[in-house]
Design a protein around this motif. Sequence first.
Motif, PDB file in Angstrom:
ATOM      1  N   UNK A 145       0.810  -1.221   0.000  1.00  0.00           N
ATOM      2  CA  UNK A 145       0.000   0.000   0.000  1.00  0.00           C
ATOM      3  C   UNK A 145       0.842   1.268   0.000  1.00  0.00           C
ATOM      4  N   UNK A 146       2.153   1.118   0.168  1.00  0.00           N
ATOM      5  CA  UNK A 146       3.027   2.292   0.153  1.00  0.00           C
ATOM      6  C   UNK A 146       3.788   2.416  -1.160  1.00  0.00           C
ATOM      7  N   UNK A 147       3.341   1.709  -2.190  1.00  0.00           N
ATOM      8  CA  UNK A 147       4.053   1.768  -3.473  1.00  0.00           C
ATOM      9  C   UNK A 147       3.059   1.930  -4.621  1.00  0.00           C
ATOM     10  N   UNK A 148       2.289   3.010  -4.572  1.00  0.00           N
ATOM     11  CA  UNK A 148       1.347   3.274  -5.647  1.00  0.00           C
ATOM     12  C   UNK A 148       2.075   3.454  -6.980  1.00  0.00           C
ATOM     13  N   UNK A 149       3.185   4.156  -6.946  1.00  0.00           N
ATOM     14  CA  UNK A 149       3.913   4.425  -8.188  1.00  0.00           C
ATOM     15  C   UNK A 149       4.317   3.125  -8.871  1.00  0.00           C
ATOM     16  N   UNK A 150       4.758   2.153  -8.084  1.00  0.00           N
ATOM     17  CA  UNK A 150       5.205   0.886  -8.656  1.00  0.00           C
ATOM     18  C   UNK A 150       4.075   0.030  -9.185  1.00  0.00           C
ATOM     19  N   UNK A 151       2.855   0.246  -8.658  1.00  0.00           N
ATOM     20  CA  UNK A 151       1.728  -0.599  -9.046  1.00  0.00           C
ATOM     21  C   UNK A 151       0.784   0.060 -10.027  1.00  0.00           C
ATOM     22  N   UNK A 152       0.910   1.363 -10.231  1.00  0.00           N
ATOM     23  CA  UNK A 152      -0.110   2.150 -10.925  1.00  0.00           C
ATOM     24  C   UNK A 152      -0.472   1.604 -12.301  1.00  0.00           C
ATOM     25  N   UNK A 153       0.505   1.194 -13.071  1.00  0.00           N
ATOM     26  CA  UNK A 153       0.242   0.785 -14.452  1.00  0.00           C
ATOM     27  C   UNK A 153       0.056  -0.725 -14.608  1.00  0.00           C
ATOM     28  N   UNK A 154       0.000  -1.420 -13.511  1.00  0.00           N
ATOM     29  CA  UNK A 154      -0.205  -2.867 -13.575  1.00  0.00           C
ATOM     30  C   UNK A 154      -1.637  -3.165 -14.028  1.00  0.00           C
ATOM     31  N   UNK A 155      -1.797  -4.102 -14.931  1.00  0.00           N
ATOM     32  CA  UNK A 155      -3.121  -4.478 -15.411  1.00  0.00           C
ATOM     33  C   UNK A 155      -3.839  -5.340 -14.376  1.00  0.00           C
ATOM     34  N   UNK A 156      -5.157  -5.213 -14.343  1.00  0.00           N
ATOM     35  CA  UNK A 156      -5.963  -6.017 -13.421  1.00  0.00           C
ATOM     36  C   UNK A 156      -6.963  -6.842 -14.226  1.00  0.00           C
TER      37      UNK A 156
END
Length: 294
Positions: free
Chosen positions: A45-56
Amino acid sequence: MPTVIELIEQAALRLKQADVAFGHGTTNAFDEAVWLVLWRLGLPIDDLEGAAQQAVTGEQRLQVQQLIEERIQTRKPAAYLTHQAWLQGVPFYVDERVIVPRSFIAEILADGSIDGWLSEQTHRVLDLCTGNGSLAVLAAMAYPDVVVDAADISEDALAVARINIDQHLLADRITLHHSDGIKALQGPYDLILCNPPYVNAASMKALPAEYQAEPELALASGLDGMDFTRQLFADLHAQPDRYMTPDAVLVLEIGNERPNFELAFPELPVFWLPTSSGDDQVLLVTRDALLSFS
């Protein structure tokens, strides 16, 4: 496929449209959406930048939507849905048995602003109204040479505090006590921390549903919000040697109740401590000041 950031933006809009209330770890719809979406997806939850472009996937999107709707329909604080809250970056377990930890005393422990009131002789600390035990844990972390008594009137709260104390491997330094106020405790303490019930009756009636989901016992304190504090001061004044060492200080949180505090205790000399929410949320009072006040 949508991305994580797109899912967060959709969730934030939904939360905003539903007019949910914040204040239990976040202050706005976007930050709350970040918390809930990343938690639901099992991402840091403290790494929005790292997860932002991940597809769901479609299934992940459905799971997030269900969680957001649960937040809206139940009006439960997000921490009750995730069973986790943070103070000063430290994670704590929470559930409906305790209020969601948000004490500004945590900031004071972290920034060292009360260290000048302490000394090498500071050894015994009391966290009164410990709730989920977060301040007791943070005090033990901030001051490695102290031992901490953590007390609460609620057996349910103490059960939650036990989870947090054990998770942070502090059972050898933090002792839990069941006590109505300070009465069942035996000091003397060098430092007393207390985030007590302090919400006045009118404010209790006006609280958003998210706050009403919390245990009333931990929030309400009579007509002016000062009932618990009156009793605490009376007990300390009656048996100072039992509860406080000669140089002891009490750090007390009163939230937005400074006007009611000053009406209740107009002659009591206190020191107001700066926090991120201003200089009127938390105060420090010395043993000498308490004994001079009647």
